[in-house]
Design a protein around this motif. Structure first.
Motif, PDB file in Angstrom:
ATOM      1  N   ASP A  40       0.862  -1.186   0.000  1.00 23.34           N
ATOM      2  CA  ASP A  40       0.000   0.000   0.000  1.00 23.34           C
ATOM      3  C   ASP A  40       0.896   1.233   0.000  1.00 23.34           C
ATOM      4  O   ASP A  40       1.369   1.679   1.048  1.00 23.34           O
ATOM      5  CB  ASP A  40      -0.914  -0.022   1.227  1.00 23.34           C
ATOM      6  CG  ASP A  40      -1.893   1.129   1.272  1.00 23.34           C
ATOM      7  OD1 ASP A  40      -1.648   2.185   0.649  1.00 23.34           O
ATOM      8  OD2 ASP A  40      -2.925   0.984   1.964  1.00 23.34           O
ATOM      9  N   GLU A  42       0.340   4.458  -0.583  1.00 20.47           N
ATOM     10  CA  GLU A  42      -0.132   5.664   0.115  1.00 20.47           C
ATOM     11  C   GLU A  42       0.074   5.535   1.622  1.00 20.47           C
ATOM     12  O   GLU A  42       0.470   6.496   2.288  1.00 20.47           O
ATOM     13  CB  GLU A  42      -1.606   5.953  -0.207  1.00 20.47           C
ATOM     14  CG  GLU A  42      -1.837   6.595  -1.555  1.00 20.47           C
ATOM     15  CD  GLU A  42      -1.874   5.583  -2.717  1.00 20.47           C
ATOM     16  OE1 GLU A  42      -1.856   4.357  -2.472  1.00 20.47           O
ATOM     17  OE2 GLU A  42      -1.903   6.045  -3.872  1.00 20.47           O
ATOM     18  N   ARG A  43      -0.202   4.357   2.171  1.00 20.65           N
ATOM     19  CA  ARG A  43      -0.006   4.150   3.609  1.00 20.65           C
ATOM     20  C   ARG A  43       1.473   4.289   3.968  1.00 20.65           C
ATOM     21  O   ARG A  43       1.815   4.922   4.962  1.00 20.65           O
ATOM     22  CB  ARG A  43      -0.526   2.780   4.017  1.00 20.65           C
ATOM     23  CG  ARG A  43      -0.374   2.511   5.483  1.00 20.65           C
ATOM     24  CD  ARG A  43      -0.968   1.181   5.875  1.00 20.65           C
ATOM     25  NE  ARG A  43      -0.723   0.954   7.287  1.00 20.65           N
ATOM     26  CZ  ARG A  43      -0.836  -0.213   7.863  1.00 20.65           C
ATOM     27  NH1 ARG A  43      -1.208  -1.274   7.155  1.00 20.65           N
ATOM     28  NH2 ARG A  43      -0.593  -0.347   9.146  1.00 20.65           N
ATOM     29  N   ALA A  44       2.357   3.705   3.157  1.00 16.26           N
ATOM     30  CA  ALA A  44       3.789   3.806   3.422  1.00 16.26           C
ATOM     31  C   ALA A  44       4.245   5.265   3.361  1.00 16.26           C
ATOM     32  O   ALA A  44       5.028   5.711   4.210  1.00 16.26           O
ATOM     33  CB  ALA A  44       4.566   2.951   2.430  1.00 16.26           C
ATOM     34  N   ARG A  46       2.395   7.944   3.884  1.00 20.08           N
ATOM     35  CA  ARG A  46       1.808   8.621   5.047  1.00 20.08           C
ATOM     36  C   ARG A  46       2.628   8.338   6.307  1.00 20.08           C
ATOM     37  O   ARG A  46       2.970   9.250   7.064  1.00 20.08           O
ATOM     38  CB  ARG A  46       0.363   8.174   5.209  1.00 20.08           C
ATOM     39  CG  ARG A  46      -0.428   8.930   6.227  1.00 20.08           C
ATOM     40  CD  ARG A  46      -1.921   8.580   6.213  1.00 20.08           C
ATOM     41  NE  ARG A  46      -2.174   7.145   6.191  1.00 20.08           N
ATOM     42  CZ  ARG A  46      -2.658   6.470   5.119  1.00 20.08           C
ATOM     43  NH1 ARG A  46      -2.956   7.108   4.009  1.00 20.08           N
ATOM     44  NH2 ARG A  46      -2.874   5.171   5.189  1.00 20.08           N
ATOM     45  N   ASP A  47       3.005   7.055   6.513  1.00 23.43           N
ATOM     46  CA  ASP A  47       3.762   6.700   7.715  1.00 23.43           C
ATOM     47  C   ASP A  47       5.146   7.349   7.723  1.00 23.43           C
ATOM     48  O   ASP A  47       5.581   7.880   8.749  1.00 23.43           O
ATOM     49  CB  ASP A  47       3.897   5.182   7.839  1.00 23.43           C
ATOM     50  CG  ASP A  47       2.606   4.505   8.282  1.00 23.43           C
ATOM     51  OD1 ASP A  47       1.630   5.206   8.616  1.00 23.43           O
ATOM     52  OD2 ASP A  47       2.582   3.253   8.283  1.00 23.43           O
ATOM     53  N   ARG A  50       4.765  11.055   8.516  1.00 26.98           N
ATOM     54  CA  ARG A  50       4.482  11.293   9.941  1.00 26.98           C
ATOM     55  C   ARG A  50       5.707  11.078  10.813  1.00 26.98           C
ATOM     56  O   ARG A  50       5.980  11.848  11.723  1.00 26.98           O
ATOM     57  CB  ARG A  50       3.370  10.364  10.423  1.00 26.98           C
ATOM     58  CG  ARG A  50       2.011  10.766   9.974  1.00 26.98           C
ATOM     59  CD  ARG A  50       0.967   9.831  10.542  1.00 26.98           C
ATOM     60  NE  ARG A  50      -0.353  10.174  10.038  1.00 26.98           N
ATOM     61  CZ  ARG A  50      -1.368   9.345  10.029  1.00 26.98           C
ATOM     62  NH1 ARG A  50      -1.238   8.118  10.493  1.00 26.98           N
ATOM     63  NH2 ARG A  50      -2.536   9.731   9.563  1.00 26.98           N
ATOM     64  N   GLU A  85       5.022  -0.419  -5.378  1.00 28.57           N
ATOM     65  CA  GLU A  85       3.896  -1.317  -5.136  1.00 28.57           C
ATOM     66  C   GLU A  85       3.724  -2.161  -6.398  1.00 28.57           C
ATOM     67  O   GLU A  85       3.361  -1.636  -7.452  1.00 28.57           O
ATOM     68  CB  GLU A  85       2.637  -0.474  -4.866  1.00 28.57           C
ATOM     69  CG  GLU A  85       1.411  -1.262  -4.546  1.00 28.57           C
ATOM     70  CD  GLU A  85       0.211  -0.334  -4.370  1.00 28.57           C
ATOM     71  OE1 GLU A  85       0.226   0.525  -3.465  1.00 28.57           O
ATOM     72  OE2 GLU A  85      -0.731  -0.471  -5.171  1.00 28.57           O
TER      73      GLU A  85
END
Length: 174
Positions: A40, A42-44, A46-47, A50, A85
């Motif tokens: 994923d 987008e999740r990577a 985002r993390d 952050r 991905e």
């Protein structure tokens, strides 16, 4: 001998490091990116934003042979962070978990550098040249990842795409 009169340890001087082979690459040509395969993207992104404040370029779609993939590079670099991905069975299949997949280096002469890695015991894991793309992956078992060699000829395109203000980066001289 180095210019200062001492032996140059970076080149594996046999007088100071018995059994060491001469380094096959220019010492200053370190990696320009580290690549992660992720399920994923987008999740990577985002993390990492952050936790580390990483800024990203836009995600791009790509294809190589029968494999579609998504790719993004950090805006900061070098050392760039690459996220890929890819689908099951592709060179970027994350399997059951996200992983650090490879460390990327520019190669002054891809054929020669790839051949040198194979001769030195780092087997070819994937060759994109038959697909019209100038890069290879080589297994590096001691680290549990791959070395990616990318022909220096595509560096201007890389910079235009991912970091237009970025400086040229050195390549291995094999």
């Amino acid at each position: 001998m180095s210019e200062t009169g001492g032996h140059d340890m970076r080149r594996g001087d046999p007088e100071t490091s018995p059994g060491a082979a001469p380094c096959p690459v220019a010492v200053s040509a370190g990696p320009y990116h580290v690549g992660f395969v992720v399920p994923d993207i987008e999740r990577a992104m985002r993390d990492l934003t952050r936790v580390a404040g990483t800024e990203w370029n836009a995600v791009r779609d790509g294809a190589l042979g029968d494999w579609d993939y998504r790719i993004v590079f950090s805006r900061q670099g070098p050392l760039y962070t690459e996220l890929i991905e890819g689908p099951p069975g592709s060179p970027w299949d994350p399997g059951e978990a996200v992983r650090c997949d490879h460390i990327g280096f520019w190669a002054g002469a891809l054929d020669g550098c790839s051949r040198r890695l194979v001769e030195d015991g780092y087997p070819l894991d994937f060759d994109a040249r038959p697909y019209g793309r100038p890069f290879t992956y080589h297994r590096m078992p001691a680290l549990g990842l791959r070395i990616e060699l990318v022909d220096i000829s595509v560096q201007p395109e890389f910079l235009r795409t991912w970091n237009p203000a970025g400086p040229p980066m050195p390549a291995w001289d094999c």
